[in-house]
Scaffold this motif. Structure first.
Motif, PDB file in Angstrom:
ATOM      1  N   HIS A 161      13.619  20.042 -25.086  1.00 48.61           N
ATOM      2  CA  HIS A 161      14.327  19.177 -26.036  1.00 48.61           C
ATOM      3  C   HIS A 161      14.990  17.981 -25.342  1.00 48.61           C
ATOM      4  CE1 HIS A 161      13.704  22.360 -28.981  1.00 48.61           C
ATOM      5  NE2 HIS A 161      14.230  23.218 -28.124  1.00 48.61           N
ATOM      6  N   VAL A 162      14.356  17.478 -24.316  1.00 54.84           N
ATOM      7  CA  VAL A 162      14.889  16.312 -23.601  1.00 54.84           C
ATOM      8  C   VAL A 162      14.278  15.063 -24.239  1.00 54.84           C
ATOM      9  CG1 VAL A 162      15.399  15.354 -21.323  1.00 54.84           C
ATOM     10  CG2 VAL A 162      14.849  17.774 -21.553  1.00 54.84           C
ATOM     11  N   TYR A 163      14.688  14.789 -25.460  1.00 57.90           N
ATOM     12  CA  TYR A 163      14.094  13.679 -26.187  1.00 57.90           C
ATOM     13  C   TYR A 163      14.504  12.331 -25.609  1.00 57.90           C
ATOM     14  CZ  TYR A 163      13.407  17.535 -29.450  1.00 57.90           C
ATOM     15  OH  TYR A 163      13.058  18.736 -30.003  1.00 57.90           O
ATOM     16  N   VAL A 164      15.690  12.270 -25.007  1.00 53.82           N
ATOM     17  CA  VAL A 164      16.142  11.003 -24.431  1.00 53.82           C
ATOM     18  C   VAL A 164      15.275  10.603 -23.240  1.00 53.82           C
ATOM     19  CG1 VAL A 164      18.508  11.281 -25.215  1.00 53.82           C
ATOM     20  CG2 VAL A 164      17.834  12.225 -23.010  1.00 53.82           C
ATOM     21  N   ALA A 165      14.671  11.567 -22.567  1.00 51.36           N
ATOM     22  CA  ALA A 165      13.746  11.257 -21.477  1.00 51.36           C
ATOM     23  C   ALA A 165      12.304  11.186 -21.963  1.00 51.36           C
ATOM     24  CB  ALA A 165      13.862  12.300 -20.366  1.00 51.36           C
ATOM     25  N   LEU A 166      12.030  11.821 -23.095  1.00 50.26           N
ATOM     26  CA  LEU A 166      10.672  11.802 -23.633  1.00 50.26           C
ATOM     27  C   LEU A 166      10.301  10.425 -24.165  1.00 50.26           C
ATOM     28  CD1 LEU A 166       8.091  13.317 -24.447  1.00 50.26           C
ATOM     29  CD2 LEU A 166       9.247  13.989 -26.566  1.00 50.26           C
ATOM     30  N   VAL A 167      11.254   9.758 -24.802  1.00 52.81           N
ATOM     31  CA  VAL A 167      10.959   8.441 -25.381  1.00 52.81           C
ATOM     32  C   VAL A 167      10.566   7.424 -24.307  1.00 52.81           C
ATOM     33  CG1 VAL A 167      11.933   6.516 -26.679  1.00 52.81           C
ATOM     34  CG2 VAL A 167      12.375   8.863 -27.414  1.00 52.81           C
ATOM     35  N   PRO A 168      11.337   7.259 -23.209  1.00 52.85           N
ATOM     36  CA  PRO A 168      10.882   6.329 -22.159  1.00 52.85           C
ATOM     37  C   PRO A 168       9.539   6.724 -21.556  1.00 52.85           C
ATOM     38  CG  PRO A 168      13.194   6.869 -21.856  1.00 52.85           C
ATOM     39  CD  PRO A 168      12.669   7.800 -22.899  1.00 52.85           C
ATOM     40  N   THR A 169       9.295   8.027 -21.440  1.00 51.70           N
ATOM     41  CA  THR A 169       8.013   8.472 -20.892  1.00 51.70           C
ATOM     42  C   THR A 169       6.860   8.054 -21.790  1.00 51.70           C
ATOM     43  OG1 THR A 169       9.098  10.371 -19.852  1.00 51.70           O
ATOM     44  CG2 THR A 169       6.715  10.483 -20.122  1.00 51.70           C
ATOM     45  N   LEU A 170       7.034   8.198 -23.099  1.00 52.04           N
ATOM     46  CA  LEU A 170       5.981   7.795 -24.034  1.00 52.04           C
ATOM     47  C   LEU A 170       5.763   6.287 -24.008  1.00 52.04           C
ATOM     48  CD1 LEU A 170       6.830  10.083 -27.092  1.00 52.04           C
ATOM     49  CD2 LEU A 170       4.945  10.340 -25.469  1.00 52.04           C
ATOM     50  N   GLU A 210      13.883   5.695 -16.878  1.00 51.50           N
ATOM     51  CA  GLU A 210      14.568   6.958 -17.148  1.00 51.50           C
ATOM     52  C   GLU A 210      16.007   6.914 -16.642  1.00 51.50           C
ATOM     53  OE1 GLU A 210      13.656   9.404 -18.844  1.00 51.50           O
ATOM     54  OE2 GLU A 210      11.475   9.546 -18.884  1.00 51.50           O
ATOM     55  N   LEU A 211      16.217   6.386 -15.456  1.00 50.13           N
ATOM     56  CA  LEU A 211      17.562   6.328 -14.882  1.00 50.13           C
ATOM     57  C   LEU A 211      18.488   5.480 -15.736  1.00 50.13           C
ATOM     58  CD1 LEU A 211      19.410   7.052 -12.500  1.00 50.13           C
ATOM     59  CD2 LEU A 211      18.594   4.985 -11.350  1.00 50.13           C
ATOM     60  N   ILE A 212      18.004   4.335 -16.192  1.00 53.44           N
ATOM     61  CA  ILE A 212      18.835   3.450 -17.014  1.00 53.44           C
ATOM     62  C   ILE A 212      19.165   4.107 -18.352  1.00 53.44           C
ATOM     63  CG2 ILE A 212      18.844   1.258 -18.263  1.00 53.44           C
ATOM     64  CD1 ILE A 212      17.202   0.087 -15.955  1.00 53.44           C
ATOM     65  N   VAL A 213      18.169   4.719 -18.985  1.00 49.71           N
ATOM     66  CA  VAL A 213      18.395   5.338 -20.294  1.00 49.71           C
ATOM     67  C   VAL A 213      19.365   6.511 -20.184  1.00 49.71           C
ATOM     68  CG1 VAL A 213      17.281   6.653 -22.135  1.00 49.71           C
ATOM     69  CG2 VAL A 213      16.205   4.580 -21.270  1.00 49.71           C
ATOM     70  N   LEU A 214      19.160   7.392 -19.216  1.00 50.11           N
ATOM     71  CA  LEU A 214      20.045   8.549 -19.064  1.00 50.11           C
ATOM     72  C   LEU A 214      21.469   8.118 -18.722  1.00 50.11           C
ATOM     73  CD1 LEU A 214      17.711  11.007 -17.114  1.00 50.11           C
ATOM     74  CD2 LEU A 214      18.366  11.123 -19.516  1.00 50.11           C
ATOM     75  N   THR A 215      21.605   7.113 -17.859  1.00 49.43           N
ATOM     76  CA  THR A 215      22.943   6.638 -17.501  1.00 49.43           C
ATOM     77  C   THR A 215      23.629   5.983 -18.690  1.00 49.43           C
ATOM     78  OG1 THR A 215      22.208   6.277 -15.216  1.00 49.43           O
ATOM     79  CG2 THR A 215      24.232   5.177 -15.906  1.00 49.43           C
ATOM     80  N   ALA A 216      22.888   5.188 -19.456  1.00 47.57           N
ATOM     81  CA  ALA A 216      23.477   4.528 -20.624  1.00 47.57           C
ATOM     82  C   ALA A 216      23.907   5.546 -21.675  1.00 47.57           C
ATOM     83  CB  ALA A 216      22.474   3.539 -21.218  1.00 47.57           C
ATOM     84  N   PHE A 220      27.820   5.792 -22.870  1.00 48.30           N
ATOM     85  CA  PHE A 220      28.252   5.258 -24.163  1.00 48.30           C
ATOM     86  C   PHE A 220      28.066   6.218 -25.337  1.00 48.30           C
ATOM     87  CE2 PHE A 220      26.777   1.592 -21.607  1.00 48.30           C
ATOM     88  CZ  PHE A 220      27.979   0.919 -21.493  1.00 48.30           C
ATOM     89  N   PHE A 221      27.240   7.240 -25.196  1.00 48.34           N
ATOM     90  CA  PHE A 221      26.889   8.053 -26.359  1.00 48.34           C
ATOM     91  C   PHE A 221      27.305   9.516 -26.225  1.00 48.34           C
ATOM     92  CE2 PHE A 221      24.019   4.454 -26.356  1.00 48.34           C
ATOM     93  CZ  PHE A 221      23.989   4.073 -27.684  1.00 48.34           C
ATOM     94  N   ARG A 222      28.177   9.832 -25.291  1.00 48.41           N
ATOM     95  CA  ARG A 222      28.632  11.209 -25.137  1.00 48.41           C
ATOM     96  C   ARG A 222      30.138  11.281 -25.325  1.00 48.41           C
ATOM     97  NH1 ARG A 222      24.597  14.472 -26.320  1.00 48.41           N
ATOM     98  NH2 ARG A 222      22.731  14.023 -25.084  1.00 48.41           N
ATOM     99  N   GLY A 223      30.563  12.229 -26.189  1.00 46.31           N
ATOM    100  CA  GLY A 223      31.976  12.395 -26.490  1.00 46.31           C
ATOM    101  C   GLY A 223      32.461  13.784 -26.143  1.00 46.31           C
ATOM    102  N   PRO A 224      33.483  14.270 -26.841  1.00 52.22           N
ATOM    103  CA  PRO A 224      34.048  15.599 -26.550  1.00 52.22           C
ATOM    104  C   PRO A 224      32.987  16.693 -26.614  1.00 52.22           C
ATOM    105  CG  PRO A 224      35.477  14.375 -28.038  1.00 52.22           C
ATOM    106  CD  PRO A 224      34.220  13.569 -27.907  1.00 52.22           C
ATOM    107  N   THR A 233      32.797   4.827 -31.944  1.00 44.80           N
ATOM    108  CA  THR A 233      33.581   5.942 -32.469  1.00 44.80           C
ATOM    109  C   THR A 233      34.765   6.223 -31.552  1.00 44.80           C
ATOM    110  OG1 THR A 233      31.585   6.916 -33.418  1.00 44.80           O
ATOM    111  CG2 THR A 233      33.504   8.343 -33.199  1.00 44.80           C
ATOM    112  N   ARG A 234      35.946   6.364 -32.143  1.00 45.63           N
ATOM    113  CA  ARG A 234      37.147   6.679 -31.375  1.00 45.63           C
ATOM    114  C   ARG A 234      37.364   8.191 -31.390  1.00 45.63           C
ATOM    115  NH1 ARG A 234      40.495   2.386 -30.338  1.00 45.63           N
ATOM    116  NH2 ARG A 234      42.221   3.839 -30.041  1.00 45.63           N
TER     117      ARG A 234
END
Length: 235
Positions: A161-170, A210-216, A220-224, A233-234
């Motif tokens: 379920h590593v979709y964030v890495a699957l998209v750049p690979t595709l 992959e490195l840029i996408v995972l780092t971004a 910016f997209f990870r919270g509690p 989102t605050r």
């Protein structure tokens, strides 16, 4: 030179038994180097002076930024309170994002270790000095190998379920397929550009993507609880 006897080469320590010796003389071939007159520039003082000026300008800009904008520092560290989410420095957020999907041994040891080992071993491989396109020679066989590797990698990422890495690979795989269907004689300049790129270009492009996408995403997209949140989102 008129002797028609057959000479047989061999190794024998008895000079009386095998007195014949054959010597092969080859023409010495040396590389021809064409001398080209190029404009030269002295390291001192020209290059050194330019470097000093660039360093001074950069220092002034950084000082101005530090005076004009407040650093996003939080309060004093409290050992009894752990911030949520606890994020690593930005240059490690790619690995921290991988820890969300893979076991710590895989994301923290195996993956970085394989990258380091690859960087050590790759220079000893047969280097493509001419930097030919990866699909310009033996296209069918190389495309089959590429399809097998791409499908295996995509299935692996999908199962975890590593979709964030699957998209750049595709995306990279799609461009490689386009390169495989192109040649240096294609009408499109972009397709000629893709066809001319060697395997090292595609591997490095995929790795950086992959490195840029995972780092971004980790930034910016990870919270509690390392949950998905939008940058505005605050929490």
């Amino acid at each position: 030179m008129s002797d028609s006897k057959d000479f047989v080469t061999g190794v024998d320590s008895n000079a009386k038994k095998a007195p014949r010796r054959v010597v092969f003389i080859t023409r010495r071939i040396s590389a021809q180097v064409k001398a080209v007159e190029e404009e030269t520039l002295q390291t001192f003082p020209e290059v050194l002076f330019r470097a000093v000026v660039a360093i001074e300008v950069l220092a002034v800009v950084l000082v101005w930024i530090a005076l004009a904008f407040n650093a996003p520092l939080e309060g004093l560290a409290d050992p009894s309170h752990t911030p949520n989410p606890a994020k690593a420095p930005w240059y490690f957020l790619g690995l921290q994002e991988m820890l969300h999907y893979f076991p710590p041994v895989v994301a923290g040891v195996l993956a970085p270790g394989l990258v380091v080992i690859a960087l050590i071993i790759i220079p000893y491989f047969n280097i493509n000095i001419e930097a030919e396109g990866v699909f310009l020679k033996d296209r069918d066989r190389r495309l089959k190998i590429f399809y097998a590797a791409a499908v295996a990698l995509c299935v692996f990422l999908f199962l975890f379920h590593v979709y964030v890495a699957l998209v750049p690979t595709l995306i990279v795989a799609a461009f490689m397929i386009l390169a495989g269907q192109s040649s240096l004689n294609s009408r499109s300049t972009f397709r000629r550009y893709l066809a001319s790129k060697p395997l090292s270009f595609w591997i490095m492009s995929w790795f950086l993507f992959e490195l840029i996408v995972l780092t971004a995403i980790g930034t910016f997209f990870r919270g509690p609880g390392w949950s998905w949140v939008w940058p505005w989102t605050r929490y």
